[in-house]
Design a protein around this motif. Structure first.
Motif, PDB file in Angstrom:
ATOM      1  N   SER A   1     102.169 121.152  -4.043  1.00 17.25           N
ATOM      2  CA  SER A   1     101.008 122.029  -3.873  1.00 17.25           C
ATOM      3  C   SER A   1     100.655 122.636  -5.218  1.00 17.25           C
ATOM      4  O   SER A   1     101.282 122.357  -6.231  1.00 17.25           O
ATOM      5  CB  SER A   1     101.305 123.145  -2.860  1.00 17.25           C
TER       6      SER A   1
ATOM      7  N   GLY B   1      94.991 123.083   2.957  1.00 19.72           N
ATOM      8  CA  GLY B   1      96.414 122.999   3.224  1.00 19.72           C
ATOM      9  C   GLY B   1      97.325 123.395   2.090  1.00 19.72           C
ATOM     10  O   GLY B   1      98.473 122.949   2.031  1.00 19.72           O
TER      11      GLY B   1
ATOM     12  N   ARG C   1      98.770 125.061   5.404  1.00 20.79           N
ATOM     13  CA  ARG C   1      99.411 123.781   5.696  1.00 20.79           C
ATOM     14  C   ARG C   1      99.813 123.764   7.167  1.00 20.79           C
ATOM     15  O   ARG C   1      99.999 124.822   7.792  1.00 20.79           O
ATOM     16  CB  ARG C   1     100.625 123.576   4.810  1.00 20.79           C
TER      17      ARG C   1
END
Length: 294
Positions: free
Chosen positions: A3, A173, A195
């Motif tokens: 991420s 997400g 997410r």
């Protein structure tokens, strides 16, 4: 999990470009929705869109067409009142409940977004506890009020952007934990940015929150209406309540009043009822609803 956290401003994974330090960002470009990087005192995307960092430390990613108003969100008077009141500690039990509920439900490394962060008191409190526990995390906050973010920028090491919760400049997400404390609920956006399995914490007032204040202001005080707790895309996992009484004195009486919508909905004559009031005792009541992203 891959991420924005892995290269974020908060992790010290950096490189230099033309003598300037370059940071990956939690934010994306509000025009083309491409990732932003911070280079020097500006955020830029690969398509050449650029956004200057203000001298207070936040970036304005609110497009003019997203609001018809020249000024957005809470004004300086409300923000200063809320900052001073919260700093006094009257809502510390609420912060403690939010922090406890959050940290029971996340795993490291954790990425946090506060949607409607205001002057940053709740986000900073959570970050301080994660620091104390030496947790790996990265945090960001958005608010529509520039005045609020001026103060939030002084509270901790997190990215801040002027933006609407209904069109957040962040990727799909990307977050494990989303805070929504006394702010509008943008259900579709909340579901988009969390997410699968991520946690959403929503703090709202209960029926008799600040009822003592209303009893002074209004001839016929009223209870708050209950909010619909069902949210599309989420499973309601828990619901916590917190009820206690506070007594405030001196400037905090006016600060408490000014930080609420009641101040702006109350006429001058009713406002005078609080002038010179030495102290105020009132109930405070909060609900914290805990959701899991489906």
């Amino acid at each position: 999990r891959q991420s924005w956290y892995d290269n974020t401003y908060c992790t010290a994974k950096r490189n230099t470009e033309g003598g300037r330090t370059v940071f990956s960002s939690a934010f994306i470009c509000p025009v083309c929705r491409q990732p932003l990087v911070r280079s020097g005192e500006a955020y830029r995307c690969e398509n050449g869109h650029s956004y200057d960092v203000s001298r207070y430390g936040y970036v304005n990613l609110l497009l003019s067409r997203q609001s018809g108003n020249k000024r957005h969100g809470d004004d300086g008077r409300m923000v200063r009142a809320r900052r001073d009141f919260l700093n006094g500690g009257s809502y510390q039990p609420l912060l403690d409940m939010i922090v406890s509920a959050a940290l029971e439900r996340v795993e490291e490394p954790v990425s946090v977004l506060d949607a409607g962060c205001g002057e940053g008191w709740y986000l900073a409190g959570l970050a301080a506890e994660m620091d104390r526990r030496e947790m790996s995390y990265a945090a960001a906050g958005i608010d529509i009020s520039r005045e609020a973010l001026r103060y939030a920028a002084n509270r901790g090491n997190f990215e801040l952007a002027v933006a609407s919760a209904f069109r957040m400049p962040v990727r799909d997400g990307d977050f494990d934990l989303l805070l929504n404390v006394f702010s509008p609920r943008a259900e579709k956006e909340f579901a988009r940015v969390l997410r699968p399995g991520g946690t959403l914490l929503c703090a709202t007032p209960l029926a008799r929150h600040l009822y003592g204040l209303k009893e002074i202001l209004y001839e016929h005080p009223y209870e708050n209406e209950a909010e619909d707790e069902q949210m599309e895309g989420f499973r309601l996992e828990d619901r916590l309540e917190l009820k206690y009484t506070i007594h405030v004195e001196g400037p905090d009486v006016e600060n408490l009043f000014r930080m609420t919508p009641y101040y702006y909905k109350t006429g001058a004559e009713d406002q005078k009822k609080l002038c010179g009031l030495g102290g105020l005792t009132t109930e405070v009541q909060f609900a914290l609803t805990v959701y899991r992203k489906i």
